[in-house]
Motif scaffolding. Sequence first.
Motif, PDB file in Angstrom:
ATOM      1  N   GLY A 148       0.966  -1.084   0.132  1.00 49.90           N
ATOM      2  CA  GLY A 148      -0.174   0.186   0.494  1.00 49.90           C
ATOM      3  C   GLY A 148       0.955   1.253  -0.221  1.00 49.90           C
ATOM      4  N   ASP A 149       2.510   1.471   0.475  1.00 50.65           N
ATOM      5  CA  ASP A 149       3.172   2.125   0.165  1.00 50.65           C
ATOM      6  C   ASP A 149       3.145   2.463  -1.612  1.00 50.65           C
ATOM      7  OD1 ASP A 149       4.633   4.016   1.870  1.00 50.65           O
ATOM      8  OD2 ASP A 149       6.794   1.946   1.704  1.00 50.65           O
ATOM      9  N   THR A 150       3.606   4.624  -1.154  1.00 52.49           N
ATOM     10  CA  THR A 150       3.957   5.210  -2.805  1.00 52.49           C
ATOM     11  C   THR A 150       4.751   4.177  -3.012  1.00 52.49           C
ATOM     12  OG1 THR A 150       3.516   6.712  -1.250  1.00 52.49           O
ATOM     13  CG2 THR A 150       3.796   7.190  -3.550  1.00 52.49           C
ATOM     14  N   PRO A 151       5.272   3.746  -4.188  1.00 53.37           N
ATOM     15  CA  PRO A 151       5.839   2.530  -4.960  1.00 53.37           C
ATOM     16  C   PRO A 151       7.544   3.425  -5.161  1.00 53.37           C
ATOM     17  CG  PRO A 151       4.724   4.301  -6.567  1.00 53.37           C
ATOM     18  CD  PRO A 151       4.050   4.013  -5.497  1.00 53.37           C
ATOM     19  N   LEU A 152       7.571   4.376  -3.784  1.00 53.69           N
ATOM     20  CA  LEU A 152       8.871   4.047  -4.142  1.00 53.69           C
ATOM     21  C   LEU A 152       9.896   3.192  -2.623  1.00 53.69           C
ATOM     22  CD1 LEU A 152       8.919   7.847  -3.971  1.00 53.69           C
ATOM     23  CD2 LEU A 152       9.813   6.983  -5.318  1.00 53.69           C
ATOM     24  N   LEU A 153      11.023   2.949  -3.517  1.00 56.40           N
ATOM     25  CA  LEU A 153      11.648   2.294  -2.328  1.00 56.40           C
ATOM     26  C   LEU A 153      12.194   2.727  -1.157  1.00 56.40           C
ATOM     27  CD1 LEU A 153      13.425  -0.473  -5.095  1.00 56.40           C
ATOM     28  CD2 LEU A 153      11.919  -1.165  -3.301  1.00 56.40           C
ATOM     29  N   ARG A 154      12.637   2.623  -0.025  1.00 58.72           N
ATOM     30  CA  ARG A 154      12.806   3.188   1.329  1.00 58.72           C
ATOM     31  C   ARG A 154      14.191   2.732   2.029  1.00 58.72           C
ATOM     32  NH1 ARG A 154       9.084   1.837   5.653  1.00 58.72           N
ATOM     33  NH2 ARG A 154       8.885   0.267   4.687  1.00 58.72           N
ATOM     34  N   TYR A 155      15.157   3.472   1.765  1.00 56.82           N
ATOM     35  CA  TYR A 155      16.622   2.357   2.269  1.00 56.82           C
ATOM     36  C   TYR A 155      16.601   2.429   3.557  1.00 56.82           C
ATOM     37  CZ  TYR A 155      21.442   3.299   3.027  1.00 56.82           C
ATOM     38  OH  TYR A 155      22.839   2.560   3.812  1.00 56.82           O
ATOM     39  N   LEU A 156      16.743   1.006   3.929  1.00 60.47           N
ATOM     40  CA  LEU A 156      17.133   0.417   5.174  1.00 60.47           C
ATOM     41  C   LEU A 156      18.510   0.033   5.750  1.00 60.47           C
ATOM     42  CD1 LEU A 156      14.700  -2.387   5.661  1.00 60.47           C
ATOM     43  CD2 LEU A 156      14.101  -0.261   5.852  1.00 60.47           C
ATOM     44  N   GLY A 157      19.501   0.320   4.931  1.00 62.94           N
ATOM     45  CA  GLY A 157      21.113   0.007   5.378  1.00 62.94           C
ATOM     46  C   GLY A 157      21.600  -0.619   4.578  1.00 62.94           C
ATOM     47  N   THR A 158      23.041  -0.725   4.590  1.00 57.64           N
ATOM     48  CA  THR A 158      24.221  -1.464   3.603  1.00 57.64           C
ATOM     49  C   THR A 158      24.518  -2.277   4.803  1.00 57.64           C
ATOM     50  OG1 THR A 158      24.296   0.989   2.288  1.00 57.64           O
ATOM     51  CG2 THR A 158      25.730  -1.281   2.302  1.00 57.64           C
ATOM     52  N   TRP A 159      25.070  -3.396   3.529  1.00 55.48           N
ATOM     53  CA  TRP A 159      26.108  -4.087   4.235  1.00 55.48           C
ATOM     54  C   TRP A 159      27.455  -4.457   2.961  1.00 55.48           C
ATOM     55  CZ3 TRP A 159      20.580  -6.023   1.830  1.00 55.48           C
ATOM     56  CH2 TRP A 159      19.872  -6.842   3.086  1.00 55.48           C
TER      57      TRP A 159
END
Length: 178
Positions: free
Chosen positions: A160-171
């Motif tokens: 249901g989100d706006t179709p934009l990816l959200r950043y969670l972090g980096t490995w």
Amino acid sequence: MFSRSFVKRALSGLAIAGVLVTGLPLLSFAQGLPGLTIFGGVKGEDNLNYRLDFGGRANVAGERYRLRLPAKKMKLAVAQFSIAYPDYFEGEFDPKDVEVIVKNKAVPLQEVNWNKENNFIEIFPTDPVPAGSSVEIQLANVRNPDAGVYYFNCQVLSPGDTPLLRYLGTWVISIGNQ
């Protein structure tokens, strides 16, 4: 007999030697685990934990990457995971050998896409992964690239989100010669 300063220097030298001797086996044991970045790199709160099951050796096939997302990062349910990696990463992934683990159980996956040209992997669980869950994304049967450090960025899309990816972090994945 011995001056006080000589004794202090001798004890300091022994302490340093002891730390070095006991630390060397730990260096070889730590291969395949995230390391310590002193200068530059990813901000501490964005650095994600991972494990390479078979030592992270360069140019070796059959590696398993365990990419972990802590529960505190999973603020919303997730309908899609997107893992972007650098264009100089010349390893190979097996989209048929990807799992998402939540509460020690594999989540059924609808689809896994490996976009080689644009350097990312998309993972679509059949049902959204609940908010507040610890998640482990397992990429198995990976052929490691040349030795180096590779930044894998995790972005997610919530239902249901706006179709934009959200950043969670980096490995920050380190592949070494051994």
